[in-house]
Every structure is written in C-alpha cells, then in structure tokens.
Motif scaffolding. Structure first.
Motif, PDB file in Angstrom:
ATOM      1  N   LEU A   1       7.392   0.087   2.516  1.00 31.62           N
ATOM      2  CA  LEU A   1       8.085  -0.097   1.246  1.00 31.62           C
ATOM      3  C   LEU A   1       9.358  -0.921   1.436  1.00 31.62           C
ATOM      4  O   LEU A   1       9.644  -1.836   0.644  1.00 31.62           O
TER       5      LEU A   1
ATOM      6  N   ARG B   1      -0.790  -4.024   5.469  1.00 35.93           N
ATOM      7  CA  ARG B   1      -0.332  -4.401   4.127  1.00 35.93           C
ATOM      8  C   ARG B   1       0.416  -5.720   4.296  1.00 35.93           C
ATOM      9  O   ARG B   1       1.629  -5.780   4.343  1.00 35.93           O
TER      10      ARG B   1
ATOM     11  N   GLU C   1      -6.018   3.249   5.515  1.00 38.02           N
ATOM     12  CA  GLU C   1      -5.834   4.615   6.014  1.00 38.02           C
ATOM     13  C   GLU C   1      -6.628   4.843   7.295  1.00 38.02           C
ATOM     14  O   GLU C   1      -6.147   5.490   8.235  1.00 38.02           O
TER      15      GLU C   1
ATOM     16  N   VAL D   1       2.422   3.095  -2.975  1.00 37.87           N
ATOM     17  CA  VAL D   1       3.364   3.992  -2.305  1.00 37.87           C
ATOM     18  C   VAL D   1       4.186   4.809  -3.301  1.00 37.87           C
ATOM     19  O   VAL D   1       4.362   6.020  -3.136  1.00 37.87           O
TER      20      VAL D   1
ATOM     21  N   ASP E   1       4.371   4.457   5.137  1.00 41.63           N
ATOM     22  CA  ASP E   1       4.581   4.126   3.726  1.00 41.63           C
ATOM     23  C   ASP E   1       6.028   3.709   3.467  1.00 41.63           C
ATOM     24  O   ASP E   1       6.291   2.719   2.770  1.00 41.63           O
TER      25      ASP E   1
ATOM     26  N   TYR F   1       1.259  -3.147  -3.687  1.00 44.11           N
ATOM     27  CA  TYR F   1       1.668  -2.263  -2.590  1.00 44.11           C
ATOM     28  C   TYR F   1       2.695  -1.241  -3.071  1.00 44.11           C
ATOM     29  O   TYR F   1       2.647  -0.065  -2.693  1.00 44.11           O
TER      30      TYR F   1
ATOM     31  N   ILE G   1       2.218  -0.938   9.932  1.00 45.88           N
ATOM     32  CA  ILE G   1       1.963  -1.100   8.507  1.00 45.88           C
ATOM     33  C   ILE G   1       2.057  -2.572   8.097  1.00 45.88           C
ATOM     34  O   ILE G   1       1.383  -3.013   7.167  1.00 45.88           O
TER      35      ILE G   1
ATOM     36  N   ARG H   1       2.833   8.045  -4.675  1.00 46.45           N
ATOM     37  CA  ARG H   1       2.646   9.178  -3.756  1.00 46.45           C
ATOM     38  C   ARG H   1       3.880  10.048  -3.596  1.00 46.45           C
ATOM     39  O   ARG H   1       3.777  11.195  -3.142  1.00 46.45           O
TER      40      ARG H   1
ATOM     41  N   ARG I   1       1.817   8.766   8.578  1.00 42.91           N
ATOM     42  CA  ARG I   1       1.399   8.062   7.364  1.00 42.91           C
ATOM     43  C   ARG I   1       2.570   7.912   6.397  1.00 42.91           C
ATOM     44  O   ARG I   1       2.760   6.854   5.785  1.00 42.91           O
ATOM     45  N   ARG I   2       3.352   8.977   6.254  1.00 44.76           N
ATOM     46  CA  ARG I   2       4.517   8.922   5.375  1.00 44.76           C
ATOM     47  C   ARG I   2       5.526   7.897   5.907  1.00 44.76           C
ATOM     48  O   ARG I   2       6.062   7.088   5.146  1.00 44.76           O
TER      49      ARG I   2
ATOM     50  N   GLU J   1      -7.449   0.423   0.198  1.00 41.56           N
ATOM     51  CA  GLU J   1      -6.569   1.432   0.778  1.00 41.56           C
ATOM     52  C   GLU J   1      -7.310   2.364   1.736  1.00 41.56           C
ATOM     53  O   GLU J   1      -6.734   2.827   2.720  1.00 41.56           O
TER      54      GLU J   1
END
Length: 355
Positions: free
Chosen positions: A279, A235, A247, A315, A275, A311, A231, A318, A271-272, A243
């Motif tokens: 973060l 990002r 992805e 996140v 994120d 960013y 990530i 979601r 993916r989670r 985005e």
C-alpha cells in the motif's frame, strides 16, 4: 522527414564505446527507456556473415554524473555480486563522464516473456535471487528506509497525484484523515523485520538468462521492511494478476524464505505486512507517475493509474483501520478519474470526427 542530429552527448557516448570495445565501426541504438536520467544503448562489436545477425553485443549505460551518478549502481552491484546475486557484468567504465560498458543480458525482461503458463517457474527463479538479496548482511553505510523516507514518498501522492494531477484541494479534515491512515501504514511497515531491500524488485527489472534470472536497477537499495520486495513482484506497476495467484505466490515465497532462514513472521502476519508495504508503494507510485508526467514530461506512466486504484481497493477493503484513506479514494480519487476518462473519451471522439 527530418532526421535528428547527434548531440555532443551522443557523439561522446559513441566515441567512448568504440574505444572501450576496440571497434571503430560500432554503432549504438537505444536499448530501453528509463524513468530516470539514465539511458541504455545496444551496440554490436561484430557482424555475422549473412549481415542479418549480430554477435558480441554490448550495452552502454549512459548515466550523466550531474544528473544520476553511476557510483551507487556500481556500489550496489558489488554488494549483490558478493552475495551470489546474478547481476550484469561490467566490462569498462568511465565515471568522470558517466559511461559503463555492460554485458548484454538480452532484449526481454520478465515483463515481455511472462504469461499465465510460465509465471510459476519464472517467479520461483525470482525467489531464488530475492532470497540471496534478503540474506545479505546490510553494509554499515546502507541507508535505512526509515520513517522520514517513507513519509516523504507518501506525500508525493498528496502533492502530485491529488493536487497537481487531479486538481483536488483537501480540507483540514481530509488532511487529518490522510495523516491518520499514513500513520497506521507507517507503524506497520516500520515494525516489520528489516533486510536488504531492492525497492524495485518487479518484472521489468528481472532479465531471463541461461540458468535463471539476472537482477538490474538496484541502485536505490536500502535497509527496510522485509515484505516490500515480495509484494512489489506480484502487484506490479505494469502487470496485474488475479488475487488468488498473488496469494498463492506469497505463500510459496513465505515457505521458501522460512526454509532458508529468512526471519519472517507466521504466514497470516506476513500477508498483512505485505499488504501494508504494498500500500505504501502503490500510494507513492501514483505520486511518482504524476510527477513524471507534470514535471518531467513523461506522460505514459499515468496510463497505469487505474491499476493502482485496483490495488488500493483490494487492500483497503481488508482493513477497517484504513477506512480514512478509503473514504478519500471514494470521495475524491474515483470521481476525478472517472471524469478524466469521460473527458478523454470526448476529446478522442472529437478528434476522430475532425480527421
């Protein structure tokens, strides 16, 4: 115009480089600027006949031992090299004084050359190196990216970005909200599969070279969450992508990593994880950039603060469980940044009017 006079360090660096290369005519010019105490200098060990081109260029890494010891960089380089990762060649070293003579990988990083048309190919080359890094067995002495470390980084946001930079004094209730959000971030990051983590695997630390890409700035490597480096690549601190492309690249990386035997969860969970790892990084970097400005006198990094706010928006929207952090951003960060932008605009207009 006044010319700056060379310091004792400048003279020591030049004399060492001339001795290491055997060229007493070698001159050094600044090759790049670093957020830390390390600096990089380019020198040429010969001049072509037309005198407009150089050959046999080298890089001198100047890493003052009392400020930034070069040994962790050398140690990580050996580990990565043993795993087949493309890293700079070391041609001479003087650890007592903090000088290394390196091969010159070129003037451009991914940050200078990447664009919409070549990004897929460049990132695929980056995956090749990243998968080698993640396949490395972590040395026994490789420190963990543990809860204490991750939490200290998050608190840079409270102290330096909210407090020092924006002048925000949080109430006890606000601090409890932040603590709850941080707890949820840490729980996810700590539960991820662990691997060798570069910790700054981003375009400015990747150098396009013949046959692929070389990796630099790896001295801060730790054993940590497997989604952190992927990530970080997409990002980025200095470059943003739509985005949808992020992805797609995460899915491409996941497919290649899974095929290579990297222990990733299924794609939705990955993916989670990406994120949440991202973060933590974005919150940390906002604090780091504010500290670079206020403590270290390096203001240019804060210009990218709005990128990180973007960013965070992606996140936080979601995950309902991160609503406490989203609330802090909406009530404090966004208004403060808007006010700062307005003040800067007024200041610029007044300066232009008086010019």
């Amino acid at each position: 115009m006044t010319q700056s006079h060379p310091t004792d360090r400048d003279l020591a660096r030049l004399n060492w480089a001339r001795a290491a290369t055997g060229d007493d005519r070698l001159e050094l010019v600044r090759a790049s600027f670093d957020a830390g105490f390390r600096s990089y200098w380019r020198g040429a060990t010969g001049v072509c006949a037309d005198r407009d081109q150089t050959r046999n260029t080298v890089i001198v890494m100047d890493s003052p031992p009392e400020l930034e010891d070069a040994r962790p960089w050398l140690r990580m380089r050996e580990v990565l090299l043993a795993g087949g990762v493309r890293v700079p060649e070391v041609r001479a070293q003087d650890l007592e004084h903090g000088f290394l003579l390196l091969e010159d990988l070129g003037r451009d990083t991914y940050l200078q050359v990447i664009e919409e048309s070549n990004a897929d190919a460049l990132f695929d080359d980056a995956f090749t190196q990243l998968l080698k890094i993640q396949a490395l067995p972590c040395p026994d002495d490789l420190p963990p990216y543990d809860e204490a470390f991750l939490a200290r980084e998050l608190r840079l946001f409270d102290e330096w970005f909210l407090g020092r930079h924006l002048g925000i004094e949080l109430s006890c209730g606000d601090l409890e909200q932040l603590d709850l959000a941080y707890r949820r971030i840490l729980d996810n990051v700590l539960a991820q599969p662990q691997s060798f983590v570069h910790r700054d695997f981003m375009p400015r630390n990747l150098m396009p070279v013949p046959g692929g890409v070389a990796v630099i700035d790896f001295q801060g490597a730790l054993r940590g969450p497997i989604a952190y480096d992927p990530i970080s690549l997409f990002r980025d601190a200095f470059l943003s992508w739509p985005e949808a492309r992020v992805e797609a690249w995460l899915a491409r990386y996941h497919a290649r990593a899974t095929a290579a035997g990297i222990p990733l969860p299924e794609l939705a969970r990955f993916r989670r994880d990406a994120d949440f790892a991202g973060l933590q990084r974005h919150i940390k970097i906002l604090g780091l950039f504010a500290r670079l400005h206020h403590r270290d006198g390096k203001p240019k990094y804060l210009a990218d603060a709005p990128r990180f706010l973007g960013y965070l928006d992606v996140v936080l929207s979601r995950y309902p469980e991160l609503a406490p952090l989203a609330d802090i951003v909406e009530r404090y960060v966004r208004p403060a940044l808007t006010a700062a932008d307005a003040a800067n605009a007024v200041e610029a207009a007044e300066a232009a009017g008086s010019a």
